[in-house]
Write an enzyme that holds these catalytic residues in place. Structure first.
Site, mmCIF file in Angstrom:
data_model
loop_
_atom_site.group_PDB
_atom_site.id
_atom_site.type_symbol
_atom_site.label_atom_id
_atom_site.label_comp_id
_atom_site.label_asym_id
_atom_site.label_seq_id
_atom_site.Cartn_x
_atom_site.Cartn_y
_atom_site.Cartn_z
ATOM 1 N N GLY A 154 -12.798 -6.564 7.173
ATOM 2 C CA GLY A 154 -11.961 -6.547 5.979
ATOM 3 C C GLY A 154 -11.673 -7.956 5.498
ATOM 4 N N ASP A 213 4.446 -3.055 0.956
ATOM 5 C CA ASP A 213 3.113 -2.680 0.473
ATOM 6 C C ASP A 213 2.687 -1.342 1.084
ATOM 7 O OD1 ASP A 213 0.845 -3.061 -1.066
ATOM 8 O OD2 ASP A 213 -0.185 -4.275 0.425
#
Length: 251
Positions: free
Chosen positions: A27, A144
């Site tokens: 990622g 988030d």
């Protein structure tokens, strides 16, 4: 252009800090690169996160990375990343954590066309609430919470990515932060409910008109999304989720 030249990932097979053998990148974000690696002493899987080289030029970006390390080291929850160590190699900042096996909820929904009916969506939120509670009891605001930051493994939920998280000791400010996390929960719930929605109309309508929901679920959503009075405690959210689930099971 500067980022293109300096932010190249570590080569596969590289051993970092004389301990972690990098397998591959799993990622990357605007300021970090994440690697799947092995601890060569224990042969256990470890995840390394590296602050992009281009971000070392500003103290604020380095401070964000150090803040993330500080927060992850406080978590101590089986369904969140487990911190091992932070270190610097040739001027690059890293930290290591455990590997959480599971499928990203965003990938699950889009790659397998997974859908959630009203009861399943509410049950999902109910399972997520204890993770949020763990954070808030430690004065940690996630900041988030979205489906791409939630993993599922064998029906269990895992919360990841604390890059925007903060620790706040001021009660008034933290209430506002908590309510931002609550809003994210409402956003997730609404998103899950729409996985079963199929519109025959070309005109977009408000969710209150498009979705056929129990009045208890509508009440919950309106408070989470701050259309009505915002929630101030997770206990009240939990209670209203349970009430909404009960209304469905009684039908």
């Amino acid at each position: 252009m500067y980022q293109f030249f300096v932010d190249k990932p570590v080569d596969n097979g590289t051993i970092i800090n004389n301990l972690y053998k990098v397998s591959h990148v799993i990622g990357s974000g605007s300021y970090g690169i994440i690697y799947y690696s092995n601890d060569i002493q224990t042969n256990e899987i470890r995840v390394l996160k590296q602050l992009r080289t281009s971000k070392h030029r500003t103290k604020s970006e380095v401070a964000l990375f150090e803040n993330e390390i500080s927060i992850i080291s406080r978590l101590q929850h089986a369904h969140m990343p487990q911190f091992y160590e932070a270190f610097s190699v040739n001027g690059s900042l890293f930290y290591s954590m455990n590997y959480i096996e599971g499928i990203n909820m965003e990938d699950l929904i889009f790659s397998t066309n997974k859908t959630f009916n009203e009861q399943e969506a509410l049950a999902f939120i109910l399972d997520l609430l204890p993770l949020i509670d763990h954070l808030h009891k430690r004065n940690i605001f996630h900041g988030d919470i979205r489906i791409s930051n939630i993993l599922m493994n064998k029906g269990k939920l895992f919360l990841i990515d604390f890059g925007l998280s903060k620790i706040e000791q001021n009660d008034f400010k933290f209430l506002e932060m908590k309510q931002e996390d609550y809003y994210d929960l409402g956003d997730i719930l609404l998103y899950l409910l729409y996985t079963t929605f199929s519109s025959e109309s070309k005109k977009a309508l408000p969710w209150t008109e498009e979705l056929s929901l129990e009045k208890e679920t509508v009440h919950l959503l309106k408070r989470l999304l701050q259309i009505n009075e915002a929630y101030s405690t997770l206990e009240n959210i939990t209670k209203d989720v349970e009430v909404a689930l009960l209304a469905i099971t009684k039908k």
